[in-house]
Design a protein around this motif. Structure first.
Motif, PDB file in Angstrom:
ATOM      1  N   SER A 128      28.642  66.401  73.808  1.00 14.90           N
ATOM      2  CA  SER A 128      27.236  66.811  73.888  1.00 14.90           C
ATOM      3  C   SER A 128      26.280  65.803  73.259  1.00 14.90           C
ATOM      4  O   SER A 128      25.059  65.918  73.446  1.00 14.90           O
ATOM      5  CB  SER A 128      27.053  68.163  73.189  1.00 14.90           C
ATOM      6  N   LEU A 129      26.814  64.824  72.545  1.00 14.54           N
ATOM      7  CA  LEU A 129      25.941  63.872  71.859  1.00 14.54           C
ATOM      8  C   LEU A 129      24.975  63.140  72.796  1.00 14.54           C
ATOM      9  O   LEU A 129      23.816  62.903  72.418  1.00 14.54           O
ATOM     10  CB  LEU A 129      26.787  62.874  71.066  1.00 14.54           C
ATOM     11  N   PRO A 130      25.370  62.753  74.026  1.00 16.81           N
ATOM     12  CA  PRO A 130      24.401  62.094  74.907  1.00 16.81           C
ATOM     13  C   PRO A 130      23.139  62.917  75.164  1.00 16.81           C
ATOM     14  O   PRO A 130      22.067  62.343  75.401  1.00 16.81           O
ATOM     15  CB  PRO A 130      25.191  61.880  76.200  1.00 16.81           C
ATOM     16  N   ALA A 131      23.238  64.240  75.127  1.00 16.70           N
ATOM     17  CA  ALA A 131      22.033  65.055  75.317  1.00 16.70           C
ATOM     18  C   ALA A 131      21.084  64.895  74.133  1.00 16.70           C
ATOM     19  O   ALA A 131      19.863  64.804  74.306  1.00 16.70           O
ATOM     20  CB  ALA A 131      22.405  66.521  75.496  1.00 16.70           C
ATOM     21  N   LEU A 132      21.633  64.847  72.918  1.00 16.61           N
ATOM     22  CA  LEU A 132      20.803  64.623  71.732  1.00 16.61           C
ATOM     23  C   LEU A 132      20.206  63.227  71.755  1.00 16.61           C
ATOM     24  O   LEU A 132      19.009  63.036  71.480  1.00 16.61           O
ATOM     25  CB  LEU A 132      21.641  64.820  70.474  1.00 16.61           C
ATOM     26  N   GLN A 133      21.009  62.255  72.114  1.00 13.42           N
ATOM     27  CA  GLN A 133      20.508  60.883  72.228  1.00 13.42           C
ATOM     28  C   GLN A 133      19.426  60.796  73.300  1.00 13.42           C
ATOM     29  O   GLN A 133      18.420  60.092  73.132  1.00 13.42           O
ATOM     30  CB  GLN A 133      21.659  59.929  72.572  1.00 13.42           C
ATOM     31  N   GLY A 134      19.634  61.506  74.394  1.00 14.36           N
ATOM     32  CA  GLY A 134      18.645  61.504  75.462  1.00 14.36           C
ATOM     33  C   GLY A 134      17.333  62.113  75.016  1.00 14.36           C
ATOM     34  O   GLY A 134      16.252  61.610  75.368  1.00 14.36           O
ATOM     35  N   ALA A 135      17.400  63.195  74.232  1.00 13.74           N
ATOM     36  CA  ALA A 135      16.178  63.808  73.715  1.00 13.74           C
ATOM     37  C   ALA A 135      15.432  62.835  72.809  1.00 13.74           C
ATOM     38  O   ALA A 135      14.200  62.745  72.844  1.00 13.74           O
ATOM     39  CB  ALA A 135      16.518  65.088  72.959  1.00 13.74           C
ATOM     40  N   LEU A 136      16.181  62.084  72.004  1.00 15.13           N
ATOM     41  CA  LEU A 136      15.553  61.108  71.111  1.00 15.13           C
ATOM     42  C   LEU A 136      14.957  59.941  71.904  1.00 15.13           C
ATOM     43  O   LEU A 136      13.881  59.428  71.557  1.00 15.13           O
ATOM     44  CB  LEU A 136      16.588  60.589  70.107  1.00 15.13           C
ATOM     45  N   ALA A 137      15.654  59.519  72.965  1.00 16.50           N
ATOM     46  CA  ALA A 137      15.100  58.464  73.812  1.00 16.50           C
ATOM     47  C   ALA A 137      13.806  58.941  74.475  1.00 16.50           C
ATOM     48  O   ALA A 137      12.824  58.188  74.582  1.00 16.50           O
ATOM     49  CB  ALA A 137      16.118  58.043  74.868  1.00 16.50           C
ATOM     50  N   ALA A 138      13.804  60.196  74.911  1.00 18.33           N
ATOM     51  CA  ALA A 138      12.587  60.757  75.506  1.00 18.33           C
ATOM     52  C   ALA A 138      11.464  60.797  74.479  1.00 18.33           C
ATOM     53  O   ALA A 138      10.314  60.474  74.792  1.00 18.33           O
ATOM     54  CB  ALA A 138      12.871  62.159  76.048  1.00 18.33           C
ATOM     55  N   ARG A 139      11.786  61.186  73.252  1.00 20.97           N
ATOM     56  CA  ARG A 139      10.781  61.205  72.194  1.00 20.97           C
ATOM     57  C   ARG A 139      10.231  59.809  71.938  1.00 20.97           C
ATOM     58  O   ARG A 139       9.072  59.642  71.548  1.00 20.97           O
ATOM     59  CB  ARG A 139      11.380  61.777  70.904  1.00 20.97           C
ATOM     60  N   GLY A 140      11.069  58.800  72.166  1.00 15.57           N
ATOM     61  CA  GLY A 140      10.627  57.422  71.992  1.00 15.57           C
ATOM     62  C   GLY A 140       9.850  56.872  73.174  1.00 15.57           C
ATOM     63  O   GLY A 140       9.489  55.679  73.181  1.00 15.57           O
ATOM     64  N   GLY A 141       9.615  57.709  74.182  1.00 15.70           N
ATOM     65  CA  GLY A 141       8.807  57.274  75.315  1.00 15.70           C
ATOM     66  C   GLY A 141       9.596  56.871  76.535  1.00 15.70           C
ATOM     67  O   GLY A 141       9.045  56.282  77.465  1.00 15.70           O
ATOM     68  N   ALA A 142      10.905  57.189  76.572  1.00 16.54           N
ATOM     69  CA  ALA A 142      11.738  56.815  77.715  1.00 16.54           C
ATOM     70  C   ALA A 142      12.442  58.058  78.260  1.00 16.54           C
ATOM     71  O   ALA A 142      13.678  58.167  78.191  1.00 16.54           O
ATOM     72  CB  ALA A 142      12.746  55.754  77.308  1.00 16.54           C
ATOM     73  N   PRO A 143      11.688  59.028  78.814  1.00  9.96           N
ATOM     74  CA  PRO A 143      12.315  60.279  79.268  1.00  9.96           C
ATOM     75  C   PRO A 143      13.308  60.088  80.410  1.00  9.96           C
ATOM     76  O   PRO A 143      14.331  60.765  80.458  1.00  9.96           O
ATOM     77  CB  PRO A 143      11.121  61.141  79.697  1.00  9.96           C
ATOM     78  N   ARG A 144      13.035  59.180  81.328  1.00 10.89           N
ATOM     79  CA  ARG A 144      13.973  58.966  82.433  1.00 10.89           C
ATOM     80  C   ARG A 144      15.293  58.398  81.915  1.00 10.89           C
ATOM     81  O   ARG A 144      16.375  58.790  82.375  1.00 10.89           O
ATOM     82  CB  ARG A 144      13.356  58.032  83.476  1.00 10.89           C
TER      83      ARG A 144
END
Length: 285
Positions: A247-263
């Protein structure tokens, strides 16, 4: 004779799908996304595999009793070959970091490699174990911020480190089973991390992807932990640990989205179904 499948088992190859997202999350938060991110992600994967090989080398005598099916005690990989694999992958990981990000990347990759080895040969199984592993993952996120602002990437690094601390603490009970208070505590920590990560940022940079991915993380890791609270057997705890890795990629993805890279965050989370299928064939723990 050692086969490729034996080496895949030794380094838990599928679990490495959880690693590049550290670098991506750090790069997004630090404003450093670019061509060097790919090279730094490769460095991260190589160092992760090195740590897995070193882990089995360091645990070879314990595994002979508790997990005789693992590559070294089963005779599929010799202790010397495992140590050599760990050393070679470490050297390759450091070289990849240097090529991708120069001295600035090595300034993080070298302590990261040191922390990985320290965990495997000294800290694991001690009170310092979860903290050392958390340090490894936090440094991995900061590695991704090479060329940008590591200060800006620090909140993301702390989030991944906190997840890793919870996961490592839980993993200590995956052979013997746990007191139900342990998965209850890690579940509470998981829910808290998801809630904090779901919070919007100035300008709404993460869009809808940020809270959605945080929710996916909470569900994918939280449900197996809840089952472990009800039945804290070794099997349930192992299931929860595997879920924490997958499940870690989902958390990493949320953080990437928070950093301005939602896609890019959504792309990271898309690796979860593949990771889940692969860990059914090659154990991630």
């Amino acid at each position: 004779m050692t086969t490729l499948r034996d080496l895949i088992d030794l380094v838990r190859a599928p679990a490495a799908l959880s690693v590049p997202g550290d670098v991506v999350a750090g790069a997004a938060a630090g404003g450093a996304l670019g061509r060097r991110t790919i090279g730094l992600a490769c460095s991260s994967v190589l160092l992760y595999w090195a740590g897995m090989a070193a882990n089995d080398w360091a645990d070879r005598h314990l595994d002979a009793v508790e997990r005789p099916e693992r590559p070294i005690p089963s005779g599929r990989v010799s202790a010397g070959a495992a140590l050599g694999t760990a050393a070679g992958l470490t050297a390759a990981g450091l070289a990849a970091a240097g090529l991708a990000g120069g001295r600035s990347a090595l300034a993080v990759a070298a302590p990261l490699a040191g922390a990985i080895w320290a965990y495997d040969v000294a800290a694991k199984g001690t009170p310092a174990g979860p903290l050392t592993m958390a340090l490894c993952r936090g440094l991995d996120v900061l590695l991704g911020a090479t060329g940008g602002s590591r200060t800006a990437a620090l909140p993301s690094a702390l989030t991944i480190a906190a997840h890793t601390y919870l996961l490592t603490a839980l993993s200590h009970a995956e052979v013997s089973g746990a007191d139900p208070r342990l998965p209850a505590a890690t579940l509470a920590g998981t829910v808290t991390l998801a809630a904090v990560t779901a919070r919007g940022t100035a300008g709404g940079a993460g869009g809808a992807a940020q809270p959605a991915l945080a929710g996916v993380y909470a569900a994918q890791f939280g449900v197996p932990q809840a089952r472990a609270v009800a039945d804290p057997s070794a099997r349930r705890v192992r299931d929860a640990v595997s879920a924490g890795i997958v499940s870690l990629p989902a958390l990493q993805g949320a953080l990437a989205a928070r950093g301005g890279a939602p896609r890019l965050g959504l792309a990271l989370a898309a690796a979860m179904p593949l990771a889940r299928r692969l860990v059914r064939k090659v154990s991630a723990t």
